[in-house]
Enzyme design. Structure first.
Site, PDB file in Angstrom:
ATOM      1  N   HIS A  25       0.819  -1.218   0.000  1.00 17.41           N
ATOM      2  CA  HIS A  25       0.000   0.000   0.000  1.00 17.41           C
ATOM      3  C   HIS A  25       0.851   1.265   0.000  1.00 17.41           C
ATOM      4  O   HIS A  25       0.563   2.230   0.705  1.00 17.41           O
ATOM      5  CB  HIS A  25      -0.964   0.004   1.184  1.00 17.41           C
ATOM      6  CG  HIS A  25      -1.968  -1.094   1.155  1.00 17.41           C
ATOM      7  ND1 HIS A  25      -2.780  -1.340   0.067  1.00 17.41           N
ATOM      8  CD2 HIS A  25      -2.287  -2.054   2.079  1.00 17.41           C
ATOM      9  CE1 HIS A  25      -3.556  -2.376   0.316  1.00 17.41           C
ATOM     10  NE2 HIS A  25      -3.277  -2.829   1.520  1.00 17.41           N
ATOM     11  N   HIS A  98      -9.744   0.489   0.593  1.00 22.57           N
ATOM     12  CA  HIS A  98      -9.554  -0.646   1.516  1.00 22.57           C
ATOM     13  C   HIS A  98     -10.645  -0.641   2.592  1.00 22.57           C
ATOM     14  O   HIS A  98     -10.362  -0.713   3.786  1.00 22.57           O
ATOM     15  CB  HIS A  98      -8.165  -0.565   2.142  1.00 22.57           C
ATOM     16  CG  HIS A  98      -7.634  -1.875   2.645  1.00 22.57           C
ATOM     17  ND1 HIS A  98      -8.288  -2.628   3.602  1.00 22.57           N
ATOM     18  CD2 HIS A  98      -6.525  -2.564   2.320  1.00 22.57           C
ATOM     19  CE1 HIS A  98      -7.586  -3.718   3.859  1.00 22.57           C
ATOM     20  NE2 HIS A  98      -6.511  -3.709   3.083  1.00 22.57           N
ATOM     21  N   GLU A 229     -11.136  -4.902  -2.696  1.00 21.38           N
ATOM     22  CA  GLU A 229     -10.317  -3.788  -3.143  1.00 21.38           C
ATOM     23  C   GLU A 229     -10.156  -3.841  -4.661  1.00 21.38           C
ATOM     24  O   GLU A 229      -9.316  -4.555  -5.179  1.00 21.38           O
ATOM     25  CB  GLU A 229      -8.949  -3.847  -2.471  1.00 21.38           C
ATOM     26  CG  GLU A 229      -9.009  -3.957  -0.954  1.00 21.38           C
ATOM     27  CD  GLU A 229      -7.713  -4.475  -0.361  1.00 21.38           C
ATOM     28  OE1 GLU A 229      -6.637  -3.902  -0.666  1.00 21.38           O
ATOM     29  OE2 GLU A 229      -7.763  -5.468   0.385  1.00 21.38           O
TER      30      GLU A 229
END
Length: 262
Positions: A25, A98, A229
């Site tokens: 991420h 997310h 996601e």
């Protein structure tokens, strides 16, 4: 992203790690860890947030402007529009939401009795460190197969730590929204549909949650929520057979829509 590096235009870039030797991420200070600027909003309608990422942040090349809009559309409908535009260098971008979902309520326990249908006949398998191998394989005959709706917990025991895998969505197009998933909770009667123009969706069952204090002081445990996601394929920058996530002089647009019914 595999390890902490990638090569782009003959230059090797080393990026920050926050998951062992891997970058997850965006690294130690990904976009979710930063303060964004409110560009525009309308009460009970939408809000647009912006962020300017400087060249070299977390090791990534180029100045990049990012914009995210959250929109309430009709009853029980939430839309997200994400845009990223480079200013001076090509760079990899893979924007994703997310969000954790539990249709029975945040304090109701786990989501193993939720049923889910994923409109994806293939996955991108991973190694032990959850980095993609570069393969694209069918889900048929495996516990990853959710082409027909079934309970999340029905085959989760075949994995040591739940679901955390990128699904290759069938028939997607960046020009149109396509249905990616349907989630249903029989206890509450709530149903959620997910639509996207992205090629993949990461299905994650909050496997790493343990004693996380949340809303109204409730403490969440493993399998407390599910994530869907929508995204480009993970580690695409190091996998030549995955769709490219490199942006250069044009915007990389993303639109996803979540719909919840009761």
């Amino acid at each position: 992203m595999s390890l902490n590096r990638f090569t782009l235009n003959s230059v090797v870039y080393h990026v920050s790690t926050n998951d062992g030797n891997n970058t997850l991420h965006g690294g130690k200070m990904g976009f979710s860890e930063l303060i964004w600027t409110v560009k525009d909003y309308q009460v009970n309608s939408y809000i647009t947030l912006t962020y300017s990422s400087p060249d070299g942040q977390n090791g990534f090349p180029g100045d990049v402007s990012v914009e995210v809009t959250y929109m309430l559309m009709d009853a029980n409908k939430l839309a997200l529009k994400m845009k990223a535009k480079p200013k001076n260098k090509a760079t990899p971008i893979n924007l994703a939401s997310h969000t954790y979902w539990n249709l029975a309520g945040h304090n109701s326990g786990n989501i193993l009795s939720h049923s889910i249908q994923l409109l994806a006949s293939k996955i991108t398998p991973v190694k032990k460190d959850l980095i993609p191998t570069g393969q694209i394989i069918p889900v048929a005959g495996t516990a990853y197969d959710f082409l027909q709706a079934r309970e999340i917990g029905s085959k989760i025991g075949e994995f040591s730590n739940g679901y955390d895998i990128n699904y290759v969505l069938d028939g997607t197009s960046k020009k149109h929204l396509n249905k990616a998933a349907i989630v249903y909770d029989s206890k509450s009667g709530r149903k959620m549909e997910l639509w996207t123009n992205q090629p993949g969706v990461q299905f994650y069952t909050s496997n790493m949650i343990y004693n996380e204090k949340g809303k109204s002081g409730f403490v969440y445990q493993k399998y407390a929520g599910l994530c869907l996601e929508t995204q480009g394929f993970p580690d695409a920058v190091n996998q030549p057979n995955f769709p490219s996530q490199i942006i250069s002089d044009i915007s990389d647009n993303k639109l996803e829509k979540s719909k919840s019914k009761q």
